[in-house]
Design a protein around this motif. Structure first.
Motif, PDB file in Angstrom:
ATOM      1  N   PHE A  30       0.475  -1.344  -0.212  1.00 42.66           N
ATOM      2  CA  PHE A  30      -0.155   0.305  -0.048  1.00 42.66           C
ATOM      3  C   PHE A  30       0.945   1.250  -0.317  1.00 42.66           C
ATOM      4  O   PHE A  30       1.405   1.524   1.082  1.00 42.66           O
ATOM      5  CB  PHE A  30      -1.317  -0.123   0.898  1.00 42.66           C
ATOM      6  N   LEU A  31       1.034   1.788  -0.531  1.00 42.38           N
ATOM      7  CA  LEU A  31       1.852   2.917  -1.051  1.00 42.38           C
ATOM      8  C   LEU A  31       2.306   4.283  -0.679  1.00 42.38           C
ATOM      9  O   LEU A  31       3.012   3.887   0.103  1.00 42.38           O
ATOM     10  CB  LEU A  31       1.482   3.627  -2.887  1.00 42.38           C
ATOM     11  N   PRO A  32       0.944   4.654  -0.306  1.00 42.69           N
ATOM     12  CA  PRO A  32       0.533   5.676   0.642  1.00 42.69           C
ATOM     13  C   PRO A  32       1.093   5.332   1.944  1.00 42.69           C
ATOM     14  O   PRO A  32       1.595   6.215   2.710  1.00 42.69           O
ATOM     15  CB  PRO A  32      -0.637   6.134   0.559  1.00 42.69           C
ATOM     16  N   ALA A  33       1.018   4.385   2.827  1.00 45.07           N
ATOM     17  CA  ALA A  33       1.220   3.967   3.757  1.00 45.07           C
ATOM     18  C   ALA A  33       2.800   3.912   3.648  1.00 45.07           C
ATOM     19  O   ALA A  33       3.655   4.279   4.798  1.00 45.07           O
ATOM     20  CB  ALA A  33       0.401   2.629   4.545  1.00 45.07           C
ATOM     21  N   LEU A  34       3.737   3.657   2.522  1.00 44.23           N
ATOM     22  CA  LEU A  34       4.698   3.209   2.782  1.00 44.23           C
ATOM     23  C   LEU A  34       5.860   4.826   2.797  1.00 44.23           C
ATOM     24  O   LEU A  34       6.571   4.195   2.991  1.00 44.23           O
ATOM     25  CB  LEU A  34       5.520   2.265   1.751  1.00 44.23           C
ATOM     26  N   GLN A  35       5.071   5.751   2.064  1.00 47.54           N
ATOM     27  CA  GLN A  35       5.471   6.336   1.916  1.00 47.54           C
ATOM     28  C   GLN A  35       5.375   7.738   2.725  1.00 47.54           C
ATOM     29  O   GLN A  35       6.018   8.386   4.097  1.00 47.54           O
ATOM     30  CB  GLN A  35       4.768   7.240   0.911  1.00 47.54           C
ATOM     31  N   LEU A  36       4.304   7.423   3.902  1.00 46.24           N
ATOM     32  CA  LEU A  36       4.273   7.966   5.123  1.00 46.24           C
ATOM     33  C   LEU A  36       5.101   7.287   6.161  1.00 46.24           C
ATOM     34  O   LEU A  36       5.672   8.379   7.009  1.00 46.24           O
ATOM     35  CB  LEU A  36       2.506   8.172   5.175  1.00 46.24           C
ATOM     36  N   GLY A  37       5.400   6.441   5.800  1.00 48.11           N
ATOM     37  CA  GLY A  37       5.622   5.186   6.753  1.00 48.11           C
ATOM     38  C   GLY A  37       7.478   6.065   5.933  1.00 48.11           C
ATOM     39  O   GLY A  37       8.596   6.448   7.434  1.00 48.11           O
ATOM     40  N   THR A  38       8.058   6.019   5.372  1.00 50.97           N
ATOM     41  CA  THR A  38       9.492   6.730   4.865  1.00 50.97           C
ATOM     42  C   THR A  38       9.559   8.579   5.468  1.00 50.97           C
ATOM     43  O   THR A  38      10.473   8.804   6.613  1.00 50.97           O
ATOM     44  CB  THR A  38       9.540   7.124   3.322  1.00 50.97           C
ATOM     45  N   ILE A  51      14.624   1.991   5.248  1.00 48.80           N
ATOM     46  CA  ILE A  51      15.535   1.277   4.578  1.00 48.80           C
ATOM     47  C   ILE A  51      14.583   0.542   4.043  1.00 48.80           C
ATOM     48  O   ILE A  51      13.915   0.146   2.751  1.00 48.80           O
ATOM     49  CB  ILE A  51      16.216   0.963   5.267  1.00 48.80           C
ATOM     50  N   THR A  52      13.426  -0.467   5.094  1.00 52.50           N
ATOM     51  CA  THR A  52      12.016  -1.371   5.215  1.00 52.50           C
ATOM     52  C   THR A  52      11.129  -0.501   3.694  1.00 52.50           C
ATOM     53  O   THR A  52      11.007  -1.021   2.877  1.00 52.50           O
ATOM     54  CB  THR A  52      11.948  -2.250   6.401  1.00 52.50           C
ATOM     55  N   PHE A  53      11.051   0.580   4.724  1.00 51.82           N
ATOM     56  CA  PHE A  53       9.894   1.074   3.588  1.00 51.82           C
ATOM     57  C   PHE A  53      10.403   1.826   2.622  1.00 51.82           C
ATOM     58  O   PHE A  53       9.176   1.601   1.452  1.00 51.82           O
ATOM     59  CB  PHE A  53       9.310   2.777   4.601  1.00 51.82           C
ATOM     60  N   ALA A  54      11.592   1.958   2.373  1.00 52.70           N
ATOM     61  CA  ALA A  54      11.997   2.958   0.684  1.00 52.70           C
ATOM     62  C   ALA A  54      12.407   1.508  -0.413  1.00 52.70           C
ATOM     63  O   ALA A  54      11.707   1.805  -1.167  1.00 52.70           O
ATOM     64  CB  ALA A  54      13.314   3.642   0.843  1.00 52.70           C
ATOM     65  N   GLU A  55      12.562   0.577   0.535  1.00 61.31           N
ATOM     66  CA  GLU A  55      13.215  -0.838  -0.211  1.00 61.31           C
ATOM     67  C   GLU A  55      11.653  -1.177  -1.159  1.00 61.31           C
ATOM     68  O   GLU A  55      11.396  -1.570  -2.370  1.00 61.31           O
ATOM     69  CB  GLU A  55      13.532  -1.657  -0.237  1.00 61.31           C
ATOM     70  N   LYS A  56      10.643  -1.058  -0.335  1.00 61.08           N
ATOM     71  CA  LYS A  56      10.065  -1.721  -0.793  1.00 61.08           C
ATOM     72  C   LYS A  56       9.086  -0.557  -1.464  1.00 61.08           C
ATOM     73  O   LYS A  56       8.029  -1.006  -2.580  1.00 61.08           O
ATOM     74  CB  LYS A  56       8.224  -1.484   0.721  1.00 61.08           C
ATOM     75  N   ILE A  57       9.198   0.522  -1.357  1.00 57.56           N
ATOM     76  CA  ILE A  57       8.640   1.635  -2.592  1.00 57.56           C
ATOM     77  C   ILE A  57       9.543   1.127  -3.663  1.00 57.56           C
ATOM     78  O   ILE A  57       8.678   1.262  -4.842  1.00 57.56           O
ATOM     79  CB  ILE A  57       8.830   3.019  -2.232  1.00 57.56           C
ATOM     80  N   CYS A  58      10.891   0.337  -3.352  1.00 59.74           N
ATOM     81  CA  CYS A  58      11.714   0.567  -4.793  1.00 59.74           C
ATOM     82  C   CYS A  58      10.734  -0.307  -5.516  1.00 59.74           C
ATOM     83  O   CYS A  58      10.983  -0.274  -7.179  1.00 59.74           O
ATOM     84  CB  CYS A  58      12.757   1.006  -4.826  1.00 59.74           C
ATOM     85  N   SER A  59      10.758  -1.228  -4.608  1.00 63.30           N
ATOM     86  CA  SER A  59       9.994  -2.451  -5.677  1.00 63.30           C
ATOM     87  C   SER A  59       8.487  -2.669  -5.785  1.00 63.30           C
ATOM     88  O   SER A  59       8.617  -3.283  -7.589  1.00 63.30           O
ATOM     89  CB  SER A  59       9.616  -3.858  -4.175  1.00 63.30           C
ATOM     90  N   ILE A  60       7.811  -1.579  -6.148  1.00 64.96           N
ATOM     91  CA  ILE A  60       6.849  -1.084  -7.032  1.00 64.96           C
ATOM     92  C   ILE A  60       6.921  -0.069  -8.013  1.00 64.96           C
ATOM     93  O   ILE A  60       6.757   0.117  -9.141  1.00 64.96           O
ATOM     94  CB  ILE A  60       5.490  -0.565  -5.487  1.00 64.96           C
ATOM     95  N   GLU A  61       7.639   0.687  -7.535  1.00 65.64           N
ATOM     96  CA  GLU A  61       8.385   2.250  -8.380  1.00 65.64           C
ATOM     97  C   GLU A  61       9.663   2.349  -8.098  1.00 65.64           C
ATOM     98  O   GLU A  61      10.414   3.724  -7.258  1.00 65.64           O
ATOM     99  CB  GLU A  61       7.682   3.273  -8.633  1.00 65.64           C
ATOM    100  N   GLU A  62      10.456   1.441  -9.054  1.00 58.91           N
ATOM    101  CA  GLU A  62      11.903   1.526  -9.005  1.00 58.91           C
ATOM    102  C   GLU A  62      12.128   3.213 -10.161  1.00 58.91           C
ATOM    103  O   GLU A  62      12.305   3.004 -11.369  1.00 58.91           O
ATOM    104  CB  GLU A  62      12.422   0.868  -9.372  1.00 58.91           C
ATOM    105  N   THR A  63      11.896   4.291  -9.567  1.00 60.98           N
ATOM    106  CA  THR A  63      12.717   5.398 -10.087  1.00 60.98           C
ATOM    107  C   THR A  63      13.340   5.510  -9.313  1.00 60.98           C
ATOM    108  O   THR A  63      13.960   5.685  -8.469  1.00 60.98           O
ATOM    109  CB  THR A  63      11.263   6.895 -10.133  1.00 60.98           C
ATOM    110  N   PRO A  64      14.580   7.292 -10.047  1.00 61.70           N
ATOM    111  CA  PRO A  64      15.494   8.079  -9.184  1.00 61.70           C
ATOM    112  C   PRO A  64      15.460   8.726  -8.254  1.00 61.70           C
ATOM    113  O   PRO A  64      16.005   8.729  -7.213  1.00 61.70           O
ATOM    114  CB  PRO A  64      15.829   8.522 -10.659  1.00 61.70           C
ATOM    115  N   LYS A  65      14.089   8.659  -8.155  1.00 60.18           N
ATOM    116  CA  LYS A  65      13.717   9.880  -7.298  1.00 60.18           C
ATOM    117  C   LYS A  65      13.844   9.106  -6.023  1.00 60.18           C
ATOM    118  O   LYS A  65      13.981   9.212  -4.087  1.00 60.18           O
ATOM    119  CB  LYS A  65      12.356  10.371  -7.605  1.00 60.18           C
TER     120      LYS A  65
END
Length: 220
Positions: A30-38, A51-65
């Motif tokens: 659930f991306l909004p929860a991951l973003q809030l967590g970071t 790191i845990t949150f950011a790694e999961k975000i990258c697994s969904i959207e691997e962007t430069p940002k």
């Protein structure tokens, strides 16, 4: 639970973080929860969770940002190797991404990989305007590669941008000294002493005066 976490992120960030984890236990992507967590992890300086949150975000959207965000958590956790790995992935996606190039160059400077830092910064400057950070990093790297003229040229520009930056002044004075430009050396050290009057700076100033045969000034 997520809406409650949003409402608590300022007043009770620890509780908000727990609520984010509760949401993610049921819906791990659930991306909004991951973003809030970071975001909360940054404020709370909980870099392991970040790191845990950011790694999961990258697994969904691997962007430069997102990869830069992951790299920043690794840097704060003193894991430069993983940070570099994340930044190299970012460069693969966008070879001239300015944020990635600067972050990677700074990491190489910290690891004393000056040739790699110069290569990256020169690539950055082909398409982006110089700023205080990039000029300092490039000048610092040139200095450690004994490219004193190049270093002086870059750091003079950095000094104009940030005239009271002690690090820039110290390296610039060393640059001039290594080129036997003792008048310029003494000028920079005089500025340095006005900002930070240390015994080391006075000693260096005395040596610069001696090299100009200004004996009265040297022994004052």
């Amino acid at each position: 639970a997520f809406n409650k976490a949003v409402s608590l992120q300022q007043s009770n960030p620890k509780k908000a973080l727990k609520l984010c984890e509760e949401v993610l236990s049921k819906n791990p992507l659930f991306l909004p929860a991951l973003q809030l967590g970071t975001s909360i992890s940054v404020k709370e300086k909980d870099f392991s969770k970040g790191i845990t949150f950011a790694e999961k975000i990258c697994s969904i959207e691997e962007t430069p940002k997102n990869l830069n965000q992951l790299a920043s958590f690794f840097v704060k956790s003193d894991n430069s190797l993983q940070a570099i790995k994340a930044l190299k992935k970012s460069l693969f996606l966008d070879p001239y991404n300015p944020e990635t190039l600067v972050n990677l160059a700074i990491l190489h400077v910290k690891q004393q990989n000056y040739e790699q830092a110069v290569e990256i910064l020169e690539k950055y400057l082909k398409k982006n305007p110089a700023n205080k950070t990039t000029m300092w990093a490039l000048g610092f790297s040139y200095y450690h590669l004994n490219e004193f003229k190049k270093s002086s040229l870059v750091l003079r520009k950095a000094h104009l941008e940030s005239p009271e930056n002690l690090s820039i002044l110290k390296i610039l004075s060393s640059n001039y000294y290594n080129q036997n430009l003792f008048y310029q050396t003494s000028q920079i050290i005089e500025k340095l002493i006005k900002l930070e009057p240390t015994s080391e700076a006075y000693n260096d100033l005395g040596i610069a005066y001696l090299n100009q045969r200004l004996y009265t000034k040297a022994f004052q």
